[in-house]
Motif scaffolding. Structure first.
Motif, short mmCIF file in Angstrom:
data_model
loop_
_atom_site.label_atom_id
_atom_site.label_comp_id
_atom_site.label_asym_id
_atom_site.label_seq_id
_atom_site.Cartn_x
_atom_site.Cartn_y
_atom_site.Cartn_z
N ARG A 130 -1.92 -2.29 -5.12
CA ARG A 130 -3.23 -2.65 -4.03
C ARG A 130 -3.93 -3.57 -4.39
N ALA B 111 1.79 1.78 -3.63
CA ALA B 111 1.30 2.34 -4.22
C ALA B 111 1.37 3.83 -3.82
N CYS B 112 0.63 4.37 -2.84
CA CYS B 112 0.58 5.65 -2.15
C CYS B 112 2.30 6.77 -3.03
N ARG C 57 1.27 -1.20 -0.02
CA ARG C 57 0.24 -0.02 -0.16
C ARG C 57 1.31 1.48 0.25
N ALA D 89 -2.03 -6.07 -2.45
CA ALA D 89 -1.98 -5.53 -1.21
C ALA D 89 -3.75 -6.15 -0.49
N ASP D 90 -4.74 -6.45 -1.48
CA ASP D 90 -5.68 -7.14 -1.52
C ASP D 90 -5.44 -8.77 -0.90
N GLU E 255 -3.45 -9.46 1.93
CA GLU E 255 -4.65 -9.51 3.31
C GLU E 255 -5.20 -10.20 3.14
#
Length: 132
Positions: free
Chosen positions: A114, A49-50, A46, A117-118, A121
């Motif tokens: 993202r 991505a930022c 994440r 990451a999803d 997660e």
């Protein structure tokens, strides 16, 4: 004492992260440590991505290096004798996710990070729901 102050002054955020990580891992059991790897991997993806969105490419690179190292660690920690098909499935997942991250790392689209990451997660949440 100056030695410690100098290390802190160079990069206080990194120093505090190391202290936090040491505190969270010092008494943790294996299940909790794997959970920590999932959380750290998700956070790294994440953050990458930022970093893409804010054009901080050095941070993106560092966070992607961390995420791929975590995926390696998760894969290396699998017990194929005890885990059987689940371990083989997870090995395939970690390897595939690592390849995906590396493949898109040269681009400037934050969405694949993202998505990764999803996915991580989701597996992390499943891990947290069982106690082995």
């Amino acid at each position: 004492m100056t030695r410690y102050a100098t290390a802190l002054a160079r990069n206080p955020a990194a120093t505090y992260r190391q202290i936090d990580l040491a505190g969270r891992t010092s008494g943790a059991d294996a299940h909790a440590l794997v959970g920590l790897l999932y959380a750290e991997g998700v956070a790294a993806l994440r953050a990458a991505a930022c970093a893409v969105e804010t054009r901080q490419y050095a941070i993106k690179s560092e966070r992607l290096s961390r995420a791929t190292a975590i995926l390696f660690a998760l894969e290396a920690g699998l017990d194929f004798e005890r885990g059987g098909d689940v371990s083989r499935t997870l090995a395939t997942f970690y390897h595939g996710l690592r390849e995906q991250v590396l493949r898109v790392s040269l681009g400037n689209d934050p969405q694949p990070f993202r998505d990764a990451a999803d996915s991580l997660e989701e597996i992390g949440n499943a891990w947290a729901s069982v106690r082995g």
